[in-house]
Design an enzyme around this catalytic site. Structure first.
Site, PDB file in Angstrom:
ATOM      1  N   HIS A   7       0.804  -1.232   0.000  1.00 48.74           N
ATOM      2  CA  HIS A   7       0.000   0.000   0.000  1.00 48.74           C
ATOM      3  C   HIS A   7       0.838   1.284   0.000  1.00 48.74           C
ATOM      4  O   HIS A   7       0.638   2.174  -0.829  1.00 48.74           O
ATOM      5  CB  HIS A   7      -0.901   0.027   1.247  1.00 48.74           C
ATOM      6  CG  HIS A   7      -1.802  -1.136   1.372  1.00 48.74           C
ATOM      7  ND1 HIS A   7      -3.005  -1.220   0.718  1.00 48.74           N
ATOM      8  CD2 HIS A   7      -1.685  -2.277   2.088  1.00 48.74           C
ATOM      9  CE1 HIS A   7      -3.602  -2.356   1.026  1.00 48.74           C
ATOM     10  NE2 HIS A   7      -2.823  -3.023   1.855  1.00 48.74           N
TER      11      HIS A   7
HETATM   12  C1  BDR Z   1      -2.263   0.692   5.550  1.00 46.23           C
HETATM   13  O1  BDR Z   1      -2.414   0.091   6.830  1.00 46.23           O
HETATM   14  C2  BDR Z   1      -1.194  -0.386   7.279  1.00 46.23           C
HETATM   15  O2  BDR Z   1      -1.333  -1.693   7.791  1.00 46.23           O
HETATM   16  C3  BDR Z   1      -0.220  -0.313   6.134  1.00 46.23           C
HETATM   17  O3  BDR Z   1       1.090  -0.005   6.597  1.00 46.23           O
HETATM   18  C4  BDR Z   1      -0.783   0.777   5.268  1.00 46.23           C
HETATM   19  O4  BDR Z   1      -0.289   2.040   5.647  1.00 46.23           O
HETATM   20  C5  BDR Z   1      -3.049  -0.121   4.549  1.00 46.23           C
HETATM   21  O5  BDR Z   1      -4.403  -0.120   4.884  1.00 46.23           O
END
Ligand code: BDR
Ligand code: CA
Length: 307
Positions: free
Chosen positions: A236
């Site tokens: 992400h």
């Molecule tokens: C986001 O949530 C976290 O677990 C990841 O690092 C990312 O920033 C994705 O939903």
């Protein structure tokens, strides 16, 4: 000229990969890394950030930020990132290590932004607690913030609940403060991060690339086991960095975003498309180009570290 940025982060496996890409990007000048409680607690996210900077041989300052969301209790994502935040990976101890700032993250951000000759871009890739505090405590900083390019939210769907993405769900009140400001925001949410998943083949292409290839592939093998579907891996936070280095990969629409702060839909980013909206919502991407960029980025990091 390089774009001066501050990364606000909760490392976090995908955070580590995004920060690594940013620290070696020719287009970016990472002035400061600030940490926040999120994927795991603040002590771990801060330790991971410091260890990463040292591992990469960079002197980028790191400042510890806020442990808890503004009003809610911290919900972590250790089921995705492991108890430490970096799965089973252990950074080697380094000599001459970067020393953590004695000032709070919000104070460091304020100083840096107010004294920067160039407007600063904020890149939050965790819950928005520190950024909301900055904007409320030091509103003068707003005039020297170029834009906020964040990973968080979703025009449609969610990952922490059916309608909420983790970073926004973790601190919806902070997110509301940030989205309600009339600062230019780029929202790299689940709409585009899920679309730009990389493949296990892409990981194989970089795993032999020295220390950095080893780190990234090991991190992803832990992360992969919990979040990947059909051999695709969603990194992400890397989308926010690639938006800055390769904006042409992404397409989107202008909108205003209302954050739901209470009740069953808490953390939902209700997205109203409008030409005069101050939020650019990334909705589409050239997936093949994103994957090529992933591989070529880590080849370049390897060459710079060990070449
Ligand atoms: C986001 O949530 C976290 O677990 C990841 O690092 C990312 O920033 C994705 O939903
Ligand atoms: Ca993150």
């Amino acid at each position: 000229m390089k774009t001066p940025i501050i990364i606000d982060t909760d490392p976090g496996i995908d955070d580590v990969i995004a920060i690594t890409a940013a620290l070696f990007a020719e287009e970016l000048d990472v002035k400061l890394i600030t940490t926040v409680g999120g994927n795991v607690g603040i002590e771990n996210t801060t330790r991971n950030a410091v260890n990463l900077v040292n591992f990469l041989g960079k002197g980028t300052p790191v400042a510890k930020g806020t442990a808890q969301p503004l009003l809610n209790k911290l919900v972590n994502a250790s089921f995705v990132h492991g108890e430490s935040g970096v799965g089973g990976y252990r950074f080697e101890e380094q000599e001459n290590a970067t020393v953590l700032s004695t000032r709070h993250a919000v104070e460091e951000m304020k100083e840096l932004i107010l004294h920067s000759a160039e407007p600063v871009t904020l890149v939050p890739i965790g819950p928005l607690t520190n950024v909301a505090l900055l904007l409320r405590m030091y509103p003068k900083t707003k005039s020297n913030i170029k834009e906020i390019v964040l990973m968080g939210g979703a025009a449609q769907g969610g990952n922490r609940t059916p309608v909420a993405e983790f970073n926004i769900f973790a601190d919806p009140h902070a997110a509301k403060i940030v989205f309600d400001e009339q600062i230019k925001i780029v929202m790299c949410g689940l709409d585009v991060t899920r679309l730009t998943s990389i493949t296990t083949e892409n990981v194989r292409e970089i795993e032999g690339l020295g220390k950095v290839g080893d780190m990234v592939s090991r991190l992803l093998s832990d992360y992969d086991s919990t979040t990947s579907t059909h051999g695709s891996i969603t990194i992400h936070d890397l989308c926010a960095v690639f938006y800055l280095t390769r904006p042409e990969i992404f397409k989107g629409k202008r909108a205003t975003v209302n954050v739901v702060t209470e009740g069953e839909a808490s953390g939902c980013t209700v997205t109203h498309y409008t030409e005069d909206g101050h939020v650019f919502v990334c909705l589409d991407a050239d997936v093949e180009e994103f994957r090529r960029e992933f591989v070529s980025t880590f080849k370049k990091v390897y060459e710079k570290m060990e070449g």
